[in-house]
Design a protein around this motif. Structure first.
Motif, short mmCIF file in Angstrom:
data_model
loop_
_atom_site.label_atom_id
_atom_site.label_comp_id
_atom_site.label_asym_id
_atom_site.label_seq_id
_atom_site.Cartn_x
_atom_site.Cartn_y
_atom_site.Cartn_z
N GLY A 49 -37.94 80.13 -32.50
CA GLY A 49 -37.99 81.78 -32.45
C GLY A 49 -38.34 82.12 -31.33
N ASP A 51 -36.97 83.31 -28.66
CA ASP A 51 -36.00 84.44 -28.04
C ASP A 51 -36.45 85.85 -28.96
OD1 ASP A 51 -35.25 83.07 -25.98
OD2 ASP A 51 -33.30 82.37 -26.92
N ARG A 52 -36.29 85.59 -30.15
CA ARG A 52 -36.28 86.47 -31.31
C ARG A 52 -37.65 87.17 -30.94
NH1 ARG A 52 -34.93 85.45 -37.25
NH2 ARG A 52 -32.97 84.85 -36.27
N LEU A 55 -37.81 89.39 -27.86
CA LEU A 55 -37.04 90.83 -28.12
C LEU A 55 -37.75 91.84 -28.96
CD1 LEU A 55 -33.41 89.23 -28.88
CD2 LEU A 55 -34.17 90.67 -26.52
N ALA A 56 -38.60 91.34 -29.96
CA ALA A 56 -39.48 91.88 -30.87
C ALA A 56 -40.52 92.59 -30.13
CB ALA A 56 -39.77 91.23 -32.02
N PRO A 79 -32.87 88.00 -23.72
CA PRO A 79 -34.38 87.45 -24.11
C PRO A 79 -35.25 86.56 -22.99
CG PRO A 79 -32.71 86.78 -25.44
CD PRO A 79 -31.86 87.54 -24.38
#
Length: 385
Positions: A49, A51-52, A55-56, A79
């Motif tokens: 996770g 990349d997610r 971004l967050a 990302p």
């Protein structure tokens, strides 16, 4: 009153002690939250996770900078770019925590020395120690402490500025690129405005030629026939027909004048103009207008959007009810026109595309949502500050 400093207009209100203290307090909160957020950067080393998470974290950091340090222009990055930014920003976040910690130490030590000296007359480095520090050492250490406190306090602004600059460089768009984009937008908008004005002129000419002019010609024919008929019932019938045509001509002229510029905008503003529009409509129109008077250019643009949307709903969509809502929030005014008609409105059509150009010329946003079968919603958002 405003003064220009290094190309920036600075209002004298911004130079007051209260404004500076408020800006410094916001910078402290931003640096503290940014430092705490930086502590989560090592989580990017975990492959699951990643990349997610990148971004967050990048989105949260940009929101934090915008909220506490000032606006920053960024686009939605990839990302990989977010990970690179977060890794570059990690030492900045730790630097901010270090500056705040040093500032806290300076304040605590200074307050302790001053309070001990005021209460006891002197200050001991070690409890029960015979060596006590008196006024001499306090006078020597006070300037150093004040300078160190000032440097760390100013460092809070420095960390905030560095944080904002890094976000703009790593994730955002440069000022030169923004300027080029803005020039291109204004050039396109100017061309669109010229096209919209020409389209409006052609539509007025068509309305006058196909509507008013034909009625005036018919009126002249009826009056001429009545004149030739002389006295009698035939002449009376022709004059009655001429009276009807003259009334229709007056009504047509009134409609053309309203399409050019509604006089109600000058008298009562947008609420009065929309009320007159609702009264003229053959379909019930529900109004909910929150703001009062707005800038003239904004009122004109919003009125024509509402007028075109209502006319389209009545003439083409077969709507039985139309709702017009005008709301103001955060320095922007939003107009929404919805109907229960058949839908299928074409945003690229001459009427709606002309409205879009008019709204974009005023730095607004225009949108049409009209699926087949309805309902149709036309929205326009314009700055009103």
């Amino acid at each position: 009153m405003a003064r220009r400093y290094r190309g920036r207009v600075i209002h004298t209100d911004e130079l007051s002690a209260g404004a500076v203290a408020g800006s410094w307090g916001r910078a402290v909160v931003g640096v503290l939250l940014g430092g705490l957020l930086a502590l989560a950067t090592p989580l990017l080393l975990w492959p699951v996770g990643r990349d997610r998470l990148a971004l967050a974290l990048a989105a949260a950091q940009v929101r934090l900078i915008t909220r506490w340090h000032g606006p920053v222009h960024v686009e939605r990055p990839a990302p990989a770019r977010c990970r690179r930014y977060l890794l570059l920003r990690w030492p900045v976040g730790l630097l901010g925590l270090g500056v705040l910690a040093l500032l806290l130490v300076c304040l605590v030590v200074g307050a302790s020395m001053l309070s001990a000296f005021l209460l006891d007359g002197d200050w001991a480095l070690v409890e029960d120690s015979r060596e006590r520090v008196g006024a001499a050492l306090l006078l020597v250490s006070a300037p150093i402490g004040v300078m160190l406190t000032f440097v760390t306090a100013a460092g809070v602004f420095g960390v905030g500025t560095l944080d904002r600059w890094l976000a703009a460089e790593a994730l955002g768009v440069s000022d030169r690129a923004l300027l080029r984009r803005r020039v291109a937008e204004l050039t396109t908008t100017r061309a669109d405005v010229v096209d919209a004005v020409n389209d409006e002129r052609r539509r007025i000419e068509r309305d006058l030629h196909d509507g008013v002019q034909q009625r005036v010609v018919a009126l002249g024919v009826l009056v001429g026939r009545a004149h030739r008929a002389g006295a009698g019932d035939r002449a009376r019938d022709l004059l009655e027909q001429a009276l009807v045509v003259s009334q229709e001509t007056i009504a047509e002229l009134r409609q053309v004048a309203l399409r050019v510029y509604p006089s109600a905008l000058d008298a009562g503003g947008l609420p009065a103009a929309l009320e007159a529009l609702a009264e003229r409509s053959t379909t019930p129109v529900a109004l909910r207008v929150d703001p009062g008077r707005l800038p003239a250019a904004v009122e004109v643009a919003l009125y024509f959007v509402a007028s075109e949307a209502v006319n389209n709903a009545v003439k083409h969509a077969g709507a039985t009810r139309v709702e017009v809502v005008v709301a103001e929030r955060d320095g922007r005014v939003e107009l929404s026109v919805s109907d229960d008609g058949a839908g299928g409105a074409d945003p690229a059509g001459p009427g709606l595309s002309g409205l879009a150009r008019r709204v974009l010329a005023a730095d607004g946003v225009f949108g049409v949502d009209s699926p087949a079968g309805g309902p149709t919603v036309v929205r326009a958002v314009l700055p009103c500050g």
